[in-house]
Design an enzyme around this catalytic site. Structure first.
Site, PDB file in Angstrom:
ATOM      1  CB  ALA A  94      -0.932   0.000   1.209  1.00 17.78           C
ATOM      2  N   GLY A  95       2.122   1.113   0.285  1.00 21.41           N
ATOM      3  CA  GLY A  95       2.965   2.305   0.455  1.00 21.41           C
ATOM      4  C   GLY A  95       3.249   3.019  -0.857  1.00 21.41           C
ATOM      5  NE  ARG A 136      12.605   5.044   2.100  1.00 25.53           N
ATOM      6  CZ  ARG A 136      12.693   4.039   2.971  1.00 25.53           C
ATOM      7  NH1 ARG A 136      13.835   3.788   3.563  1.00 25.53           N
ATOM      8  NH2 ARG A 136      11.650   3.275   3.233  1.00 25.53           N
ATOM      9  CD  GLN A 143      -2.120   0.599   5.162  1.00 28.25           C
ATOM     10  OE1 GLN A 143      -1.386   0.312   4.213  1.00 28.25           O
ATOM     11  NE2 GLN A 143      -1.654   0.779   6.379  1.00 28.25           N
ATOM     12  CE1 TYR A 203       7.823  -0.114 -43.304  1.00 26.71           C
ATOM     13  CE2 TYR A 203       6.586   0.788 -45.150  1.00 26.71           C
ATOM     14  CZ  TYR A 203       6.634   0.322 -43.843  1.00 26.71           C
ATOM     15  OH  TYR A 203       5.495   0.288 -43.084  1.00 26.71           O
ATOM     16  CG  ASN A 225      16.305 -11.282 -54.462  1.00 26.81           C
ATOM     17  OD1 ASN A 225      16.891 -11.645 -53.455  1.00 26.81           O
ATOM     18  ND2 ASN A 225      16.680 -10.229 -55.166  1.00 26.81           N
ATOM     19  CB  SER A 238      17.857  -2.244 -57.178  1.00 32.80           C
ATOM     20  OG  SER A 238      18.569  -3.426 -56.929  1.00 32.80           O
TER      21      SER A 238
HETATM   22  C1  UD1 Z   1       9.977  -2.425   6.900  1.00 34.66           C
HETATM   23  C2  UD1 Z   1      10.182  -2.952   8.324  1.00 34.66           C
HETATM   24  C3  UD1 Z   1      11.669  -3.084   8.570  1.00 34.66           C
HETATM   25  C4  UD1 Z   1      12.298  -3.995   7.548  1.00 34.66           C
HETATM   26  C5  UD1 Z   1      11.976  -3.553   6.121  1.00 34.66           C
HETATM   27  C6  UD1 Z   1      12.368  -4.637   5.158  1.00 34.66           C
HETATM   28  C7  UD1 Z   1       8.326  -2.140   9.693  1.00 34.66           C
HETATM   29  C8  UD1 Z   1       7.900  -1.153  10.695  1.00 34.66           C
HETATM   30  N1  UD1 Z   1       9.587  -2.044   9.257  1.00 34.66           N
HETATM   31  O1  UD1 Z   1      10.577  -1.143   6.862  1.00 34.66           O
HETATM   32  O2  UD1 Z   1      11.899  -3.596   9.879  1.00 34.66           O
HETATM   33  O3  UD1 Z   1      13.699  -4.059   7.728  1.00 34.66           O
HETATM   34  O4  UD1 Z   1      10.552  -3.332   5.960  1.00 34.66           O
HETATM   35  O5  UD1 Z   1      12.278  -4.233   3.818  1.00 34.66           O
HETATM   36  O6  UD1 Z   1       7.568  -2.995   9.333  1.00 34.66           O
HETATM   37  N2  UD1 Z   1       3.325  -0.751   3.553  1.00 34.66           N
HETATM   38  C9  UD1 Z   1       1.946  -0.763   3.528  1.00 34.66           C
HETATM   39  N3  UD1 Z   1       1.271   0.112   4.315  1.00 34.66           N
HETATM   40  C10 UD1 Z   1       1.894   0.999   5.132  1.00 34.66           C
HETATM   41  C11 UD1 Z   1       3.310   1.009   5.148  1.00 34.66           C
HETATM   42  C12 UD1 Z   1       3.991   0.117   4.356  1.00 34.66           C
HETATM   43  O7  UD1 Z   1       1.334  -1.553   2.814  1.00 34.66           O
HETATM   44  O8  UD1 Z   1       1.202   1.748   5.808  1.00 34.66           O
HETATM   45  C13 UD1 Z   1       4.049  -1.689   2.672  1.00 34.66           C
HETATM   46  C14 UD1 Z   1       4.892  -0.992   1.630  1.00 34.66           C
HETATM   47  O9  UD1 Z   1       4.148  -0.830   0.441  1.00 34.66           O
HETATM   48  C15 UD1 Z   1       6.044  -1.962   1.441  1.00 34.66           C
HETATM   49  C16 UD1 Z   1       6.149  -2.668   2.781  1.00 34.66           C
HETATM   50  O10 UD1 Z   1       4.939  -2.440   3.461  1.00 34.66           O
HETATM   51  O11 UD1 Z   1       5.786  -2.917   0.444  1.00 34.66           O
HETATM   52  C17 UD1 Z   1       7.296  -2.124   3.615  1.00 34.66           C
HETATM   53  O12 UD1 Z   1       7.105  -0.727   3.796  1.00 34.66           O
HETATM   54  P1  UD1 Z   1       8.307   0.280   3.850  1.00 34.66           P
HETATM   55  O13 UD1 Z   1       7.774   1.620   4.108  1.00 34.66           O
HETATM   56  O14 UD1 Z   1       9.210   0.088   2.707  1.00 34.66           O
HETATM   57  O15 UD1 Z   1       8.999  -0.242   5.202  1.00 34.66           O
HETATM   58  P2  UD1 Z   1      10.497  -0.101   5.606  1.00 34.66           P
HETATM   59  O16 UD1 Z   1      10.736   1.232   6.156  1.00 34.66           O
HETATM   60  O17 UD1 Z   1      11.361  -0.583   4.516  1.00 34.66           O
HETATM   61 CA    CA Z   2      11.025  -1.370   2.430  1.00 31.20          CA
END
Ligand code: UD1
Ligand code: CA
Length: 475
Positions: free
Chosen positions: A22-23, A27, A85, A378, A389, A417
């Site tokens: 969902a994230g 970065r 979410q 072409y 040919n 040609s």
């Molecule tokens: C998370 C872990 C961290 C681990 C790392 C591994 C937690 C708190 N931290 O950190 O310990 O080392 O992954 O890669 O769990 N996501 C959601 N909903 C949210 C937030 C995130 O679905 O509200 C999903 C993101 O889309 C992603 C995954 O969860 O696929 C990880 O989220 P991300 O924000 O990358 O977590 P990290 O900071 O990498």
């Molecule tokens: Ca991650």
């Protein structure tokens, strides 16, 4: 983590999977959600789903949020369950959204991140088995990495089961030095997960519900375990473009090794790029800087000299693709020779032993067995028979500004040609077209077609021309 010799799992304990996707992936600095960035020709999330599919986990639930519709579409709308979410309040909060989908489910729940694409299904399977062997409520998959920056760290206590995870943002100076990281992959007992999720709070550096806090909660019940990856790189997560490039190169290395095991030679593996959907027959040789994208299929005993890009293209056994060929949605027949510097556009279909030479473009055309177009041509919207040919500089004039028209060239036709074939036009079998012709009307089979362009000659013209120019040059 030890690899199991027996993969059979006699205890048929049910397995479910939850994939967090969902994230936004801030970065990445991208308009596209992170899990939809491609490696080896497929979005990150598809790699995770592909590995999970082999486990037969049911239900498999993907948590979507940021650009939910795009992510749903990428995971094949309806093929796997998705839950929304709507606000991304952390990984713990994401799993909370999946709880209704797991209502009444008894067994183990594998939780995975959609941005950790290198994890193999064998490794996931091994995590589940180790979790069951340990009788734990949660088993986290850790990895030792060179640079743990950004990851949650595994903090081990005095005893084996004394575990917790501290996030990078919350770690003390001592904790940031720990090089064992959380891969974001866990196996939970379903009942433990359902019961304890509510205990998560947001009192941390990021103000998020951390799923990782459940490790300490289980640990206090004496029921937390940790399995460690043998190859730490399998646990790499993608958070930045640099991570994306690193994961891509590791995946390429893996794919190329697999094809080498199948009898394919790569002259310069580091410059080769494959998609996971590519297939290559044994004894084929892939030269430097070749990129095979989409569902490209290369037959056995083919040679791709190098510097070529083939997408969704089928290459028959024994074909030679010379230097600098671009092919998109094309078919290259058995034993055909293409290039150097040829362009096969969508629906170019070359029969067996066809030769397409330098600076020839073919689009939406079928070319029959053994026919040749070796130089500067072409061929668009055409049907070419066998053993024909097509001379240097032949152009099918297929477009009148409104519509595309077809050119039909029969078997054994010889096109001289510098000929223009103004479509729609048919050249019957066995015909000859004289060099430099503009063919606007159909040609009956077996005929010679030419345009009246009488050759005229002025003898001695050059000498008189030069003498007329010479005085002017002196000025
Ligand atoms: C998370 C872990 C961290 C681990 C790392 C591994 C937690 C708190 N931290 O950190 O310990 O080392 O992954 O890669 O769990 N996501 C959601 N909903 C949210 C937030 C995130 O679905 O509200 C999903 C993101 O889309 C992603 C995954 O969860 O696929 C990880 O989220 P991300 O924000 O990358 O977590 P990290 O900071 O990498
Ligand atoms: Ca991650």
């Amino acid at each position: 983590m030890a690899k199991s010799t027996k993969s059979s799992n006699k205890r048929a304990r049910p397995l479910a999977a939850v994939i967090l996707a969902a994230g936004q992936g801030k970065r990445m600095r991208s308009a596209r959600p992170k899990v939809l960035h491609d490696v080896a020709g497929r979005p990150l999330i598809s790699h995770v789903l592909g590995s999970v599919a082999a486990l037969g986990a049911s239900p498999t639930v993907v948590v979507v949020g940021h650009q939910a519709d795009a992510v749903r579409a990428a995971v094949g709308n309806g093929k796997v369950a998705t839950v929304l979410q709507s606000e991304q309040l952390g990984t713990g909060h994401a799993v909370m959204q999946a709880r209704p989908s797991l209502d009444g489910f008894e067994g183990d729940v594998l939780v995975l991140c959609g941005d950790v694409p290198l994890l193999r299904s064998e490794t996931m399977q091994e995590l589940v088995l180790e979790h069951r062997r340990a009788g734990a409520k949660v088993t986290v998959l850790s990895a030792k990495v060179e640079d743990p920056t950004g990851y949650g760290r595994i903090v081990r206590g005095k005893s084996d089961g004394e575990l917790r995870i501290v996030e990078d943002a919350d770690a003390t100076d001592d904790e940031v030095m720990i090089d064992e990281i959380n891969t974001g992959t866990y196996c939970f007992d379903a009942q433990f997960l359902a019961a304890e999720l509510d205990r998560l709070g947001r009192d941390n550096a990021q103000g998020e519900y951390y799923l990782t806090d459940l490790i300490e909660i289980a640990s206090l019940q004496g029921a937390a375990a940790c399995a460690t990856l043998e190859e730490g790189e399998e646990g790499l997560g993608v958070n930045s473009r640099a991570d994306l490039a690193r994961v891509e190169s590791l995946l390429q290395e893996r794919l190329i090794l697999e094809w080498m095991d199948q009898g394919v030679t790569f002259l310069d593996p580091p410059s080769t790029m494959l998609s996971v959907d590519v297939r290559i027959g044994p004894d084929s040789v892939i030269g430097p800087s070749v990129r095979l994208a989409g569902a490209t299929i290369i037959g056995a005993g083919c040679v791709l000299e190098g510097a070529s890009f083939l997408r969704n293209t089928r290459v028959g056994d024994g074909a030679l693709v010379r230097w600098g060929v671009v092919a998109d949605d094309a078919v290259i027949g058995e034993g055909a020779k293409v290039g150097p510097y040829a362009h096969l556009r969508p629906q170019a279909e070359l029969g067996a032993d066809v030769h397409i030479g330098n600076f020839v473009e073919v689009k939406k055309s079928t070319i029959g067995a053994r026919s040749k177009a070796n130089h500067l041509a072409y061929i668009g919207d055409s049907t070419v028979g066998e053993d024909a040919n097509i001379g240097a500089g032949t152009i099918t004039c297929n477009y009148d500004g409104f519509r595309k028209h077809r050119t039909v060239i029969g078997d054994r036709v010889q096109i001289g040609s510098d000929t223009q074939l103004v479509a729609p036009v048919t050249v019957g079998a066995d015909s000859y077209i004289a060099a430099g012709s503009t063919i606007t009307r159909d040609v009956e089979p077996g005929s010679l077609a030419f345009n009246d362009k009488p050759q005229r000659v002025r003898g001695g013209w050059v000498e008189s021309f030069r003498s007329r120019q010479a005085p002017k040059e002196k000025k």
